[in-house]
Design an enzyme around this catalytic site. Sequence first.
Site, PDB file in Angstrom:
ATOM      1  N   THR A 299       0.807  -1.487   0.352  1.00 55.90           N
ATOM      2  CA  THR A 299       0.443   0.087   0.138  1.00 55.90           C
ATOM      3  C   THR A 299       0.965   1.448   0.204  1.00 55.90           C
ATOM      4  O   THR A 299       1.813   1.274   0.560  1.00 55.90           O
ATOM      5  CB  THR A 299      -0.222   0.047   1.451  1.00 55.90           C
ATOM      6  OG1 THR A 299      -1.221   1.396   1.184  1.00 55.90           O
ATOM      7  CG2 THR A 299      -0.236  -0.254   2.550  1.00 55.90           C
ATOM      8  N   HIS A 351       3.126 -11.457  13.762  1.00 51.90           N
ATOM      9  CA  HIS A 351       4.434 -12.637  15.195  1.00 51.90           C
ATOM     10  C   HIS A 351       3.783 -13.585  15.324  1.00 51.90           C
ATOM     11  O   HIS A 351       4.793 -14.224  15.708  1.00 51.90           O
ATOM     12  CB  HIS A 351       4.465 -11.702  16.192  1.00 51.90           C
ATOM     13  CG  HIS A 351       6.239 -11.307  17.070  1.00 51.90           C
ATOM     14  ND1 HIS A 351       6.427 -12.130  16.413  1.00 51.90           N
ATOM     15  CD2 HIS A 351       5.805 -11.158  18.014  1.00 51.90           C
ATOM     16  CE1 HIS A 351       7.765 -11.703  16.616  1.00 51.90           C
ATOM     17  NE2 HIS A 351       6.943 -10.885  17.878  1.00 51.90           N
TER      18      HIS A 351
END
Length: 380
Positions: A299, A351
């Site tokens: 993006t 994560h």
Amino acid sequence: MTTAVTVPALPESVADATLVNWNKKPGDSVREGENLVDLETDKVVLEMPAPVSGVLKEITAQDGATVTGGDIIAYIEEGAVADAPAAAAPAAEKAAAAAASADDKALSPAARKIAAEAGVAAGEVAGSGRGGRVTKNDVKQYLAGGNRRLEERVPMTRLRKRIAERLLDAQHNAAMLTTFNEVNMRAVMALRKKYQDAFVAKNGVKLGFMSFFVKAAVEALKKYPAVNAAIDGDDIIYHNYCDIGIAVSSPRGLVVPILRNAEQLGFADIENGILDYAGKAKDGSLAIEDMTGGTFTITNGGTFGSMMSTPIINPPQSGILGMHNIVERPIAENGQVVIAPMMYIALSYDHRIIDGREAVGFLVEIKQLIEDPARLILNL
């Protein structure tokens, strides 16, 4: 002969759609292939063309109705289109009269008198009374201009609701973290300037920054495959291909069309693909297939002037790269302070499957490839 207008079969990933913006009303003439109404799904807005020419006889599903494949939404009386205006005129007059009557009832008697004297239509004035009724004070304030506090309540589109749902899901269901770095854009800018004219002459499209970042992301994804992976239950799905989603702004909200097999694309292929998707997003012609899938997303908030942001993962993907504005600022280079065109870049990642070492390494790889773009061209 009367022909039913039915909703086409929807893709497996789309359960239903919402009817929005009927472009015709009963009594209007229509031509075969002319867009009757827009179908809004969770991913894209599709046009519903008229199956035959004739007169729109009846609409059986109004704006806002939820429909599925095969549902009948209207009927068309087949015939010569040239005959339609005469048939349509009475319907149009009735509709206008009904609208005027409804507007008239929305005004209190005192407000109606003031509005009539001033030549103000009821629809021009926002009502503050019960049920939106226009009061005398509403008309006076409208005529006085200024100092008016107006509010407008509109329902979210399906696309906007879906965007909201996916963003919340990403924040609630992923262990999301963002790491940052900065990139000196001098080498890429110099390369673009030197070869831009030749690139355009050969390929018919400009060489932009996005193709460099797509190429760099592909190489980094090969080196750090976890960033290109996804979680499915208790499993991790690794992809040996790179389907890169490019976030594009459209009038209806943010959409993410996919560059399939980006690892096989050259710079011109990438730029042409992005240009094509940008045009489709602008005119609302993106297909559901254009936005289905994807293993990683890029993006570019820099096109709007953003200096730094923390992009949100596009589930079920595990990573998203954020590009930002290029700003000239002082940096240390070989022991000297110099002015350089710098960009902050960000990687938001899940994560749960991507460790900090991999995330930082991925972003450093992007940085090194952009600052030495010859490595991208020579595949080093």
